[in-house]
Design a protein around this motif. Structure first.
Motif, PDB file in Angstrom:
ATOM      1  N   ALA A  35       0.813  -1.221   0.000  1.00 58.22           N
ATOM      2  CA  ALA A  35       0.000   0.000   0.000  1.00 58.22           C
ATOM      3  C   ALA A  35       0.846   1.270   0.000  1.00 58.22           C
ATOM      4  N   ASN A  36       1.902   1.318   0.825  1.00 54.48           N
ATOM      5  CA  ASN A  36       2.753   2.507   0.869  1.00 54.48           C
ATOM      6  C   ASN A  36       3.376   2.804  -0.487  1.00 54.48           C
ATOM      7  N   SER A  37       3.854   1.769  -1.156  1.00 50.27           N
ATOM      8  CA  SER A  37       4.497   1.955  -2.458  1.00 50.27           C
ATOM      9  C   SER A  37       3.493   2.418  -3.507  1.00 50.27           C
ATOM     10  N   VAL A  38       2.290   1.830  -3.490  1.00 49.00           N
ATOM     11  CA  VAL A  38       1.237   2.235  -4.429  1.00 49.00           C
ATOM     12  C   VAL A  38       0.948   3.720  -4.280  1.00 49.00           C
ATOM     13  N   LEU A  39       0.786   4.170  -3.033  1.00 41.53           N
ATOM     14  CA  LEU A  39       0.468   5.575  -2.793  1.00 41.53           C
ATOM     15  C   LEU A  39       1.658   6.488  -3.076  1.00 41.53           C
ATOM     16  N   PHE A  40       2.863   6.014  -2.759  1.00 42.92           N
ATOM     17  CA  PHE A  40       4.050   6.826  -3.016  1.00 42.92           C
ATOM     18  C   PHE A  40       4.160   7.165  -4.497  1.00 42.92           C
ATOM     19  N   TYR A  41       4.044   6.167  -5.368  1.00 49.79           N
ATOM     20  CA  TYR A  41       4.145   6.417  -6.811  1.00 49.79           C
ATOM     21  C   TYR A  41       2.933   7.200  -7.320  1.00 49.79           C
ATOM     22  N   ARG A  42       1.787   6.939  -6.747  1.00 48.76           N
ATOM     23  CA  ARG A  42       0.580   7.687  -7.143  1.00 48.76           C
ATOM     24  C   ARG A  42       0.776   9.174  -6.905  1.00 48.76           C
ATOM     25  N   PHE A  43       1.200   9.537  -5.696  1.00 51.14           N
ATOM     26  CA  PHE A  43       1.360  10.949  -5.352  1.00 51.14           C
ATOM     27  C   PHE A  43       2.556  11.581  -6.056  1.00 51.14           C
ATOM     28  N   LEU A  44       3.661  10.846  -6.138  1.00 54.88           N
ATOM     29  CA  LEU A  44       4.868  11.389  -6.765  1.00 54.88           C
ATOM     30  C   LEU A  44       4.637  11.683  -8.244  1.00 54.88           C
ATOM     31  N   LEU A  45       4.045  10.737  -8.963  1.00 53.22           N
ATOM     32  CA  LEU A  45       3.787  10.937 -10.389  1.00 53.22           C
ATOM     33  C   LEU A  45       2.770  12.051 -10.615  1.00 53.22           C
ATOM     34  N   ALA A  46       1.749  12.109  -9.759  1.00 52.56           N
ATOM     35  CA  ALA A  46       0.735  13.153  -9.895  1.00 52.56           C
ATOM     36  C   ALA A  46       1.356  14.536  -9.674  1.00 52.56           C
ATOM     37  N   ALA A  47       2.217  14.663  -8.665  1.00 54.58           N
ATOM     38  CA  ALA A  47       2.909  15.938  -8.416  1.00 54.58           C
ATOM     39  C   ALA A  47       3.808  16.298  -9.592  1.00 54.58           C
ATOM     40  N   PHE A  48       4.457  15.299 -10.168  1.00 56.96           N
ATOM     41  CA  PHE A  48       5.319  15.520 -11.337  1.00 56.96           C
ATOM     42  C   PHE A  48       4.499  16.063 -12.510  1.00 56.96           C
ATOM     43  N   PHE A  49       3.331  15.467 -12.774  1.00 53.85           N
ATOM     44  CA  PHE A  49       2.480  15.919 -13.872  1.00 53.85           C
ATOM     45  C   PHE A  49       2.017  17.360 -13.657  1.00 53.85           C
ATOM     46  N   LEU A  50       1.558  17.663 -12.446  1.00 60.95           N
ATOM     47  CA  LEU A  50       1.066  19.014 -12.173  1.00 60.95           C
ATOM     48  C   LEU A  50       2.199  20.030 -12.167  1.00 60.95           C
ATOM     49  N   GLY A  51       3.359  19.648 -11.611  1.00 56.06           N
ATOM     50  CA  GLY A  51       4.514  20.546 -11.624  1.00 56.06           C
ATOM     51  C   GLY A  51       4.963  20.847 -13.040  1.00 56.06           C
ATOM     52  N   GLY A  52       4.943  19.828 -13.900  1.00 54.93           N
ATOM     53  CA  GLY A  52       5.294  20.038 -15.304  1.00 54.93           C
ATOM     54  C   GLY A  52       4.323  20.962 -16.005  1.00 54.93           C
ATOM     55  N   LEU A  53       3.031  20.801 -15.683  1.00 53.04           N
ATOM     56  CA  LEU A  53       2.018  21.669 -16.274  1.00 53.04           C
ATOM     57  C   LEU A  53       2.219  23.118 -15.836  1.00 53.04           C
ATOM     58  N   MET A  54       2.507  23.322 -14.558  1.00 54.08           N
ATOM     59  CA  MET A  54       2.754  24.673 -14.063  1.00 54.08           C
ATOM     60  C   MET A  54       3.987  25.281 -14.721  1.00 54.08           C
ATOM     61  N   PHE A  55       5.020  24.469 -14.931  1.00 60.00           N
ATOM     62  CA  PHE A  55       6.245  24.957 -15.555  1.00 60.00           C
ATOM     63  C   PHE A  55       5.993  25.371 -17.003  1.00 60.00           C
ATOM     64  N   ILE A  56       5.251  24.542 -17.742  1.00 62.14           N
ATOM     65  CA  ILE A  56       4.934  24.846 -19.150  1.00 62.14           C
ATOM     66  C   ILE A  56       4.110  26.131 -19.252  1.00 62.14           C
ATOM     67  N   GLN A  57       3.188  26.313 -18.301  1.00 67.98           N
ATOM     68  CA  GLN A  57       2.334  27.508 -18.305  1.00 67.98           C
ATOM     69  C   GLN A  57       3.013  28.704 -17.652  1.00 67.98           C
ATOM     70  N   ASP A  58       4.256  28.520 -17.219  1.00 63.49           N
ATOM     71  CA  ASP A  58       5.037  29.588 -16.584  1.00 63.49           C
ATOM     72  C   ASP A  58       4.329  30.144 -15.342  1.00 63.49           C
ATOM     73  N   LYS A  59       3.769  29.233 -14.537  1.00 59.14           N
ATOM     74  CA  LYS A  59       3.093  29.620 -13.308  1.00 59.14           C
ATOM     75  C   LYS A  59       4.097  29.690 -12.156  1.00 59.14           C
ATOM     76  N   SER A  60       3.857  30.591 -11.237  1.00 59.24           N
ATOM     77  CA  SER A  60       4.749  30.755 -10.093  1.00 59.24           C
ATOM     78  C   SER A  60       4.573  29.617  -9.083  1.00 59.24           C
ATOM     79  N   PHE A  61       5.684  29.126  -8.542  1.00 58.80           N
ATOM     80  CA  PHE A  61       5.662  28.097  -7.506  1.00 58.80           C
ATOM     81  C   PHE A  61       5.780  28.724  -6.116  1.00 58.80           C
ATOM     82  N   ARG A  62       5.855  30.037  -6.043  1.00 58.68           N
ATOM     83  CA  ARG A  62       6.123  30.730  -4.790  1.00 58.68           C
ATOM     84  C   ARG A  62       4.936  30.629  -3.824  1.00 58.68           C
ATOM     85  N   VAL A  63       5.228  30.308  -2.566  1.00 60.66           N
ATOM     86  CA  VAL A  63       4.225  30.286  -1.509  1.00 60.66           C
ATOM     87  C   VAL A  63       4.835  30.902  -0.251  1.00 60.66           C
ATOM     88  N   THR A  64       3.990  31.449   0.607  1.00 60.30           N
ATOM     89  CA  THR A  64       4.474  32.024   1.864  1.00 60.30           C
ATOM     90  C   THR A  64       4.636  30.919   2.908  1.00 60.30           C
TER      91      THR A  64
END
Length: 314
Positions: A35-64
């Motif tokens: 279960a831990n491994s299933v969720l680890f890859y699920r969350f890691l890959l999902a974050a990678f996809f969204l981070g890539g989308l933000m990078f392509i759209q030139d969105k800011s990653f800055r947070v307070t």
């Protein structure tokens, strides 16, 4: 298009997407992935996809620093909900677990009413009762056997964590795009699962060694994670926590549809009535206050008459 209607559509998409969780999870379990491994890859890959989308759209990653603290809390809540749900699959059928999980709209409604003084309308109460009744019909016990207590406890903890997550998204002071919020939540989900695996010798992180494993992991990352979470955040912001939570009735409904269409499970009158009750509950939430009590009463009486009529199979 009306904002409430759009929010309702987003809530429906989020619920249906989240309901596909067992497809990828059970396939990876069968391949020997914990279960831990299933969720680890699920969350890691999902974050990678969204981070890539933000990078392509030139969105800011800055947070307070304050925003980072809130996002960390959201990530821990969602990771806890996902982990307890996925662990419950080892103690009961995934369909039954997904059915029990639906108590979270009731938890959301109770918390919102007690702590945030949200007025609970008759329509909301009836929608909850209809949805719970419909889901009860979707569950078919195995020769009357008693459900595993550990599995039930895990699902209830998952439901509570998910309810708190939905409320926290709605009540937080975060003012950022849904994609950015979800990206950081997924990052903290990944970190939470990684840390948890260090303290659980039976659920250490494993490598995905075949192409089919990666396919199921990517499916889990995209459908019940990226799509579901992004649309859920949008829905909560447009129509609120309670309506979005009640639309979660479509999650176990999705599991039933998948079972019928993919695994050739039998479609019975019991399932048909349960599906109809859930759909009516979702429709009532969409139309909300515009519903006339008289019209609602007539509809309930009509449903009651249908249920009392003897059914003759063709």
């Amino acid at each position: 298009m009306d904002a409430k209607f759009k929010g309702s559509i987003y809530g429906i998409i989020a619920a249906i997407s989240y309901g596909t969780n067992p497809l990828g999870a059970l396939s990876l379990y069968e391949a020997g992935i914990n279960a831990n491994s299933v969720l680890f890859y699920r969350f890691l890959l999902a974050a990678f996809f969204l981070g890539g989308l933000m990078f392509i759209q030139d969105k800011s990653f800055r947070v307070t620093r304050k925003e980072l603290g809130i996002l960390a809390g959201l990530g821990i809540l969602f990771a806890a909900s996902s982990l307890t749900l996925f662990l419950s699959f080892h103690y009961m059928d995934a369909g039954i677990a997904s059915t029990i999980l639906f108590v979270y709209p009731v938890i959301v409604t109770i918390i919102m009413a007690i702590f945030f003084k949200e007025k609970t309308s008759l329509i909301t109460v009836l929608s909850i009762l209809l949805a719970i009744g419909g889901i009860g019909l979707l569950y078919k016990g195995n020769n009357g056997s008693v459900l595993n207590a550990t599995g039930v406890l895990l699902v209830m903890l998952s439901s509570l964590s998910y309810a708190l997550y939905i409320i926290a998204v709605n009540k937080s002071s975060l003012r950022m795009s849904s994609i950015k919020l979800t990206f950081y939540v997924l990052l903290f989900c990944t970190l939470t699962i990684m840390v948890q695996s260090f303290f659980d010798s039976t659920n250490h992180l494993q490598l995905l060694t075949t192409s089919s494993m990666w396919i199921f992991a990517i499916m889990l990352a995209l459908v019940p994670t990226v799509i579901s979470l992004v649309f859920m955040v949008i829905a909560v912001r447009q129509i609120g926590s309670t309506p979005t939570a009640i639309m979660g009735a479509l999650e176990p409904l999705t599991a039933v549809v998948i079972g019928i269409t993919i695994f050739n499970e039998m479609f019975t009158l019991r399932l048909a009535v349960g599906i109809m009750m859930i759909l009516i509950a979702v429709i009532l939430i969409i139309i909300g206050k515009s519903t006339q009590i008289r019209t609602l009463t007539v509809a309930i009486i009509y449903i009651g008459q249908i249920l009392h009529k003897p059914w003759q199979p063709k």
